[in-house]
Enzyme design. Structure first.
Site, PDB file in Angstrom:
ATOM      1  N   ARG A  90      11.486  19.949 -18.893  1.00 16.83           N
ATOM      2  CA  ARG A  90      11.461  20.088 -20.556  1.00 16.83           C
ATOM      3  C   ARG A  90      10.295  19.985 -20.787  1.00 16.83           C
ATOM      4  NH1 ARG A  90      16.916  18.787 -20.760  1.00 16.83           N
ATOM      5  NH2 ARG A  90      17.451  18.156 -22.517  1.00 16.83           N
ATOM      6  N   ARG A 162      29.483  13.980 -27.733  1.00 17.94           N
ATOM      7  CA  ARG A 162      28.478  13.392 -26.471  1.00 17.94           C
ATOM      8  C   ARG A 162      28.055  12.422 -28.163  1.00 17.94           C
ATOM      9  NH1 ARG A 162      25.639  16.949 -22.851  1.00 17.94           N
ATOM     10  NH2 ARG A 162      23.531  16.420 -24.157  1.00 17.94           N
ATOM     11  N   ARG A 173      16.812  16.381 -31.216  1.00 25.45           N
ATOM     12  CA  ARG A 173      16.570  16.940 -30.163  1.00 25.45           C
ATOM     13  C   ARG A 173      15.811  18.523 -30.209  1.00 25.45           C
ATOM     14  NH1 ARG A 173      22.557  16.982 -27.911  1.00 25.45           N
ATOM     15  NH2 ARG A 173      21.512  17.929 -26.397  1.00 25.45           N
TER      16      ARG A 173
HETATM   17  P1  AMP Z   1      21.134  18.180 -21.991  1.00 25.83           P
HETATM   18  O1  AMP Z   1      22.472  17.490 -20.940  1.00 25.83           O
HETATM   19  O2  AMP Z   1      20.085  18.502 -21.249  1.00 25.83           O
HETATM   20  O3  AMP Z   1      21.341  18.138 -23.604  1.00 25.83           O
HETATM   21  O4  AMP Z   1      19.964  16.459 -21.395  1.00 25.83           O
HETATM   22  C1  AMP Z   1      20.615  15.186 -22.310  1.00 25.83           C
HETATM   23  C2  AMP Z   1      19.093  14.331 -22.364  1.00 25.83           C
HETATM   24  O5  AMP Z   1      19.383  13.964 -21.635  1.00 25.83           O
HETATM   25  C3  AMP Z   1      18.315  14.492 -23.272  1.00 25.83           C
HETATM   26  O6  AMP Z   1      18.824  14.215 -25.164  1.00 25.83           O
HETATM   27  C4  AMP Z   1      17.318  14.144 -22.975  1.00 25.83           C
HETATM   28  O7  AMP Z   1      17.370  12.204 -23.236  1.00 25.83           O
HETATM   29  C5  AMP Z   1      17.570  13.603 -21.042  1.00 25.83           C
HETATM   30  N1  AMP Z   1      17.398  14.348 -20.815  1.00 25.83           N
HETATM   31  C6  AMP Z   1      17.605  15.717 -19.821  1.00 25.83           C
HETATM   32  N2  AMP Z   1      17.120  16.218 -18.918  1.00 25.83           N
HETATM   33  C7  AMP Z   1      15.161  15.752 -19.029  1.00 25.83           C
HETATM   34  C8  AMP Z   1      14.778  16.471 -18.599  1.00 25.83           C
HETATM   35  N3  AMP Z   1      14.596  17.083 -18.329  1.00 25.83           N
HETATM   36  N4  AMP Z   1      13.370  15.344 -19.360  1.00 25.83           N
HETATM   37  C9  AMP Z   1      13.556  13.716 -20.711  1.00 25.83           C
HETATM   38  N5  AMP Z   1      15.349  14.021 -20.492  1.00 25.83           N
HETATM   39  C10 AMP Z   1      15.776  14.203 -20.271  1.00 25.83           C
END
Ligand code: AMP
Length: 222
Positions: A90, A162, A173
């Site tokens: 990310r 969620r 986000r």
């Molecule tokens: P996602 O399911 O990909 O939307 O991720 C949900 C949450 O997990 C994000 O808002 C971050 O808090 C954390 N997260 C997931 N992937 C990452 C990443 N590569 N770097 C940092 N935080 C992450």
């Protein structure tokens, strides 16, 4: 198939849905950092406790921790199997961490696919998303309904919103993602081939676009 792909795009662009189809149709292992963190939180592990406040508030988990968790995950997987990385990297720091991990093992990415989506569509997808509180399966109140309202088709668990899909957290986000996206896309433009694919429309249409790209690249037979 032994392709190693990174799926990029803002929250709600459909990376997880696409990665799930790539796993089912082409055998690429779907690895999602968000899902790994949510599973740790559900199981109340020490990693889960550490990342909980970041994940529930929509902030990014610090790079060092993300890279070490992913290195552990990837090291456990069979070397020859392809990968679709969903939600990682990310940031440029994480992208560099991934490069170092792969090159130490004589491996490299084949490409990065960026799913492009207009913001109103991202908000509609995220605010209508429901997830299973037990197994993490995803649904949508309009476009991907479960057979029984509020109940997971896969395991019978209860469907919930969620914490980070609450409207004010969604906006946060998207802002955080926008700040990271430009340098991250520049990194992949310089180091690998970056492919932009429209993430609008249903999952099947998006997969068909990606399939076409794979055929054009010679990754997939026509
Ligand atoms: P996602 O399911 O990909 O939307 O991720 C949900 C949450 O997990 C994000 O808002 C971050 O808090 C954390 N997260 C997931 N992937 C990452 C990443 N590569 N770097 C940092 N935080 C992450």
């Amino acid at each position: 198939m032994s392709l190693r792909l990174v799926l990029l795009g803002p929250p709600g662009a459909g990376k997880g849905t696409l990665a799930g189809i790539l796993e089912k149709e082409l055998g690429l292992a779907h690895v999602s950092t968000g899902e790994i963190f949510r599973d740790e939180i559900r199981r109340k592990t020490s990693l889960g406790k550490t990342v909980n406040r970041f994940v529930t508030s929509g902030r990014l988990v610090p790079d060092e921790l993300v890279v070490s968790v992913m290195a552990g995950q990837l090291a456990r997987r069979r070397k020859g199997r392809g990968l679709a990385l969903d939600g990682f990297p990310r940031t440029v720091g994480q992208a560099k961490g991934l490069e170092a991990f792969l090159s130490d093992r004589g491996l490299a990415l084949d490409g990065a696919i960026y799913l492009d989506c207009p913001t109103p569509l991202l908000i509609a997808r995220l605010s209508g998303r429901r997830v299973c509180s037990r197994c993490g399966s995803n649904y949508h109140i309009r476009t991907m309904r479960p057979r029984r309202s509020g109940v997971c088709d896969a395991c019978g668990g209860t469907l919930i919103v969620r914490k980070d899909d609450q409207v004010n957290t969604i906006t946060k986000r998207l802002v955080i993602d926008r700040a990271q996206a430009t340098p991250l896309l520049d990194f992949y433009r310089q180091h690998h081939r970056l492919y932009r694919v429209s993430g609008s429309g249903g999952a099947v249409r998006v997969f068909q676009r990606v399939q076409r790209l794979m055929q054009q690249r010679g990754w997939l037979k026509k």
